[in-house]
Design an enzyme around this catalytic site. Sequence first.
Site, PDB file in Angstrom:
ATOM      1  N   ARG A  62      41.652 -31.324 -52.203  1.00 39.33           N
ATOM      2  CA  ARG A  62      41.787 -31.222 -53.512  1.00 39.33           C
ATOM      3  C   ARG A  62      42.435 -32.505 -54.274  1.00 39.33           C
ATOM      4  O   ARG A  62      43.486 -32.587 -54.562  1.00 39.33           O
ATOM      5  CB  ARG A  62      42.705 -30.166 -53.906  1.00 39.33           C
ATOM      6  CG  ARG A  62      42.564 -29.315 -55.235  1.00 39.33           C
ATOM      7  CD  ARG A  62      43.160 -27.870 -55.159  1.00 39.33           C
ATOM      8  NE  ARG A  62      44.398 -28.316 -54.580  1.00 39.33           N
ATOM      9  CZ  ARG A  62      45.323 -27.109 -54.334  1.00 39.33           C
ATOM     10  NH1 ARG A  62      44.995 -25.984 -54.686  1.00 39.33           N
ATOM     11  NH2 ARG A  62      46.506 -27.123 -53.738  1.00 39.33           N
ATOM     12  N   LYS A 169      45.298 -24.874 -33.585  1.00 42.62           N
ATOM     13  CA  LYS A 169      46.571 -23.893 -33.538  1.00 42.62           C
ATOM     14  C   LYS A 169      47.240 -24.254 -34.509  1.00 42.62           C
ATOM     15  O   LYS A 169      47.412 -25.431 -35.289  1.00 42.62           O
ATOM     16  CB  LYS A 169      47.112 -24.169 -32.212  1.00 42.62           C
ATOM     17  CG  LYS A 169      47.956 -25.695 -32.112  1.00 42.62           C
ATOM     18  CD  LYS A 169      48.799 -25.522 -31.098  1.00 42.62           C
ATOM     19  CE  LYS A 169      50.118 -26.452 -31.351  1.00 42.62           C
ATOM     20  NZ  LYS A 169      51.030 -26.333 -32.441  1.00 42.62           N
ATOM     21  N   HIS A 199      45.139 -29.595 -28.156  1.00 38.07           N
ATOM     22  CA  HIS A 199      45.132 -31.133 -27.743  1.00 38.07           C
ATOM     23  C   HIS A 199      45.602 -31.428 -26.226  1.00 38.07           C
ATOM     24  O   HIS A 199      45.350 -32.376 -25.757  1.00 38.07           O
ATOM     25  CB  HIS A 199      45.469 -31.841 -28.815  1.00 38.07           C
ATOM     26  CG  HIS A 199      46.918 -32.155 -28.724  1.00 38.07           C
ATOM     27  ND1 HIS A 199      47.945 -31.176 -29.326  1.00 38.07           N
ATOM     28  CD2 HIS A 199      47.869 -33.146 -28.449  1.00 38.07           C
ATOM     29  CE1 HIS A 199      49.242 -31.785 -29.213  1.00 38.07           C
ATOM     30  NE2 HIS A 199      49.095 -33.039 -28.620  1.00 38.07           N
ATOM     31  N   LYS A 203      44.260 -34.218 -22.757  1.00 39.26           N
ATOM     32  CA  LYS A 203      44.849 -35.290 -22.199  1.00 39.26           C
ATOM     33  C   LYS A 203      44.751 -35.510 -20.957  1.00 39.26           C
ATOM     34  O   LYS A 203      44.225 -34.692 -20.158  1.00 39.26           O
ATOM     35  CB  LYS A 203      46.545 -34.984 -21.959  1.00 39.26           C
ATOM     36  CG  LYS A 203      47.165 -34.934 -23.557  1.00 39.26           C
ATOM     37  CD  LYS A 203      48.651 -34.677 -23.436  1.00 39.26           C
ATOM     38  CE  LYS A 203      49.078 -34.425 -24.735  1.00 39.26           C
ATOM     39  NZ  LYS A 203      49.519 -35.796 -25.457  1.00 39.26           N
ATOM     40  N   GLU A 237      60.828 -33.258 -26.530  1.00 37.60           N
ATOM     41  CA  GLU A 237      60.899 -34.033 -27.410  1.00 37.60           C
ATOM     42  C   GLU A 237      62.108 -34.717 -27.944  1.00 37.60           C
ATOM     43  O   GLU A 237      63.114 -33.878 -28.244  1.00 37.60           O
ATOM     44  CB  GLU A 237      59.762 -33.563 -28.471  1.00 37.60           C
ATOM     45  CG  GLU A 237      58.477 -33.325 -28.175  1.00 37.60           C
ATOM     46  CD  GLU A 237      57.727 -32.715 -29.553  1.00 37.60           C
ATOM     47  OE1 GLU A 237      56.875 -33.354 -30.074  1.00 37.60           O
ATOM     48  OE2 GLU A 237      57.879 -31.767 -29.597  1.00 37.60           O
ATOM     49  N   ASP A 256      55.050 -22.586 -31.412  1.00 42.37           N
ATOM     50  CA  ASP A 256      54.457 -23.847 -31.524  1.00 42.37           C
ATOM     51  C   ASP A 256      53.597 -24.629 -30.344  1.00 42.37           C
ATOM     52  O   ASP A 256      52.776 -25.019 -30.198  1.00 42.37           O
ATOM     53  CB  ASP A 256      55.608 -25.001 -32.104  1.00 42.37           C
ATOM     54  CG  ASP A 256      54.860 -26.303 -32.601  1.00 42.37           C
ATOM     55  OD1 ASP A 256      53.869 -26.323 -33.001  1.00 42.37           O
ATOM     56  OD2 ASP A 256      55.744 -27.200 -32.343  1.00 42.37           O
ATOM     57  N   HIS A 261      50.205 -24.890 -25.473  1.00 42.03           N
ATOM     58  CA  HIS A 261      50.147 -26.151 -24.469  1.00 42.03           C
ATOM     59  C   HIS A 261      50.578 -25.812 -23.035  1.00 42.03           C
ATOM     60  O   HIS A 261      49.935 -25.906 -22.066  1.00 42.03           O
ATOM     61  CB  HIS A 261      50.841 -27.520 -24.953  1.00 42.03           C
ATOM     62  CG  HIS A 261      50.468 -27.783 -26.347  1.00 42.03           C
ATOM     63  ND1 HIS A 261      49.135 -27.737 -26.873  1.00 42.03           N
ATOM     64  CD2 HIS A 261      51.289 -28.425 -27.564  1.00 42.03           C
ATOM     65  CE1 HIS A 261      49.140 -28.262 -28.150  1.00 42.03           C
ATOM     66  NE2 HIS A 261      50.460 -28.671 -28.322  1.00 42.03           N
ATOM     67  N   LYS A 359      62.937 -29.602 -29.340  1.00 42.33           N
ATOM     68  CA  LYS A 359      62.951 -30.723 -30.396  1.00 42.33           C
ATOM     69  C   LYS A 359      64.402 -31.326 -30.009  1.00 42.33           C
ATOM     70  O   LYS A 359      65.390 -30.781 -29.582  1.00 42.33           O
ATOM     71  CB  LYS A 359      62.962 -30.622 -31.700  1.00 42.33           C
ATOM     72  CG  LYS A 359      61.530 -29.727 -31.937  1.00 42.33           C
ATOM     73  CD  LYS A 359      60.430 -30.688 -32.029  1.00 42.33           C
ATOM     74  CE  LYS A 359      58.985 -30.088 -32.649  1.00 42.33           C
ATOM     75  NZ  LYS A 359      57.806 -30.841 -32.537  1.00 42.33           N
TER      76      LYS A 359
HETATM   77  C1  BG6 Z   1      51.799 -30.165 -31.409  1.00 44.04           C
HETATM   78  C2  BG6 Z   1      53.065 -29.330 -31.770  1.00 44.04           C
HETATM   79  O1  BG6 Z   1      50.962 -29.221 -31.196  1.00 44.04           O
HETATM   80  O2  BG6 Z   1      52.304 -30.880 -30.523  1.00 44.04           O
HETATM   81  C3  BG6 Z   1      54.180 -30.515 -32.172  1.00 44.04           C
HETATM   82  O3  BG6 Z   1      52.862 -28.643 -33.187  1.00 44.04           O
HETATM   83  C4  BG6 Z   1      54.481 -31.350 -31.387  1.00 44.04           C
HETATM   84  O4  BG6 Z   1      55.367 -29.815 -32.655  1.00 44.04           O
HETATM   85  C5  BG6 Z   1      53.236 -32.104 -30.672  1.00 44.04           C
HETATM   86  O5  BG6 Z   1      55.420 -32.471 -31.581  1.00 44.04           O
HETATM   87  C6  BG6 Z   1      53.245 -32.907 -29.585  1.00 44.04           C
HETATM   88  O6  BG6 Z   1      52.253 -33.471 -29.158  1.00 44.04           O
HETATM   89  P1  BG6 Z   1      52.283 -34.770 -27.982  1.00 44.04           P
HETATM   90  O7  BG6 Z   1      50.808 -34.979 -27.750  1.00 44.04           O
HETATM   91  O8  BG6 Z   1      52.935 -35.720 -28.778  1.00 44.04           O
HETATM   92  O9  BG6 Z   1      53.038 -34.296 -26.911  1.00 44.04           O
END
Ligand code: BG6
Length: 507
Positions: A62, A169, A199, A203, A237, A256, A261, A359
């Site tokens: 948009r 996701k 994702h 990796k 993280e 999340d 993952h 986090k």
């Molecule tokens: C995402 C999460 O799927 O993966 C995020 O929604 C997270 O919260 C991220 O920070 C981390 O990805 P990576 O590849 O940096 O480990």
Amino acid sequence: MTWQNPLRDPRDRRLPRIAGPCGLVLFGVTGDLSRKKLMPAIYDLANRGLLPPGFSLVGFARRDWADQDFAQIVHDSVKEHARTEFREEVWEQLSEGVRFVPGSFDDPEAFERLRATVDELDAARGTDGNHAFYLAIPPGSFGTVVQRLKQHGLADVPDGSWRRVVVEKPFGHDLESARELDRALSEVFPEDSIFRIDHYLGKETVQNILAIRFANTVFEPIWNANYVDHVQITMAEDGGIGGRAGYYDGIGAARDVIQNHLLQLMALVAMEEPPAFDAKTLRLEKQKLLSSIVLPRRLDLTTARGQYVGGWAGGEKVLGFLEEEGMPPGSTTESYAAVTLNVENRRWAGVPFYLRTGKRLGRRVTEVAVVFKRAPHLPFSATSTEELTQNAIVVRVQPDEGMTVRFGSKVPGTTLEIRDVSMDFAYGGSFTEASPEAYERLILDVLLGDPPLFPRHEEVELSWQILDPVLEAWARKGKPDPYPAGTWGPESADAMLRRDGRVWRRP
Ligand code: BG6
């Protein structure tokens, strides 16, 4: 028997895999994911010569943009975030296929414009009717968008072509909503045209878990309850939730990343060897493993959740979770989650899998640590082995990608003292090629129609089935436990392992 040139064997995965004529339509081009990951990955693929010459990228949003405005956005994101070097000639060719369609998801005219654009690209750039629709948008809009694609003929597959939909996701927020989401998608696209992105599976180091386990003889014989004491899967993280309060509040660490993952990582670490490396058997083994996971009975003692409070992390003063911009006051969403999972099969009976993520922890690190039992008998004095812990194999997913084997060794000298040492494999030391970004691999696989790295709906459902009771128990409990930013999570997480006589690794 006819002779087959091995170089022409489609199963030969060493050949460069180059996408045929096609295009990608990207919904959600103004989001972080598109800007930081998807657009750069598309450029990196083009730079590596893996996209067809007529490849097209259509942005839909948009915004009152012309094609050139969108091309400028892509250009800036590539310059800032691409992994490979910027080459003017690659960009020139890629930008010729960039188009923009302004409009909102509920605007039929915008989808008519999209259809006209796709037709124009088929005619002008030879994309041959092959298009992937990448929904980098909130899942609440998936249903509307795919229905529009259907109504405007964009999901119809012209003869000999393909249409695929790519979704990110979170696949729902619990089992029920995941099922609804799936119903919405499968009303329009058949299962083999739906590509769900996790994702982590893109990796290199995650795929390497399978190579390490199944291409060697030394690991697999000890990869079971006879030798393994427990497994720790950590995704830590150091960053906070930053500007993502809108997405994160109400979702939290477990939904999340554990639901997707970490459970996918666990499936790869614990599953049986698939008969072949094709999508069908690989997914089936993961599915079997996920359906063998059971939660312990006392969720209050075997799970932990926390929320960071402000303080100093990495020499920097940082905000607490509740002070982050846009966070509703009193949010009970967790920024740290840890769970204990058991696997009810012969290989893993009695071996707990501890999964944790958070986090604002001490460091950014993702790893899988398989921790072994102590030797059944030590013919040394107790003082000689004071500094010997348990053997471990640690797959370092990121950063510092590689693998470590930890074992005991005699300390040089005239006394007998045994201490932990480690043997290290580092990607940088063994390979000259840099690893591609996860999204390069996954986008290429979508364009090639190669499905092994994309979870099926069944896996998504099983993962929610595992997590739903934990989320319900937490919701009844109210507030998560506080932990200071820059530490390794709440005290309750340490207590959770202490009760089992174990400690978390401090990577
Ligand atoms: C995402 C999460 O799927 O993966 C995020 O929604 C997270 O919260 C991220 O920070 C981390 O990805 P990576 O590849 O940096 O480990």
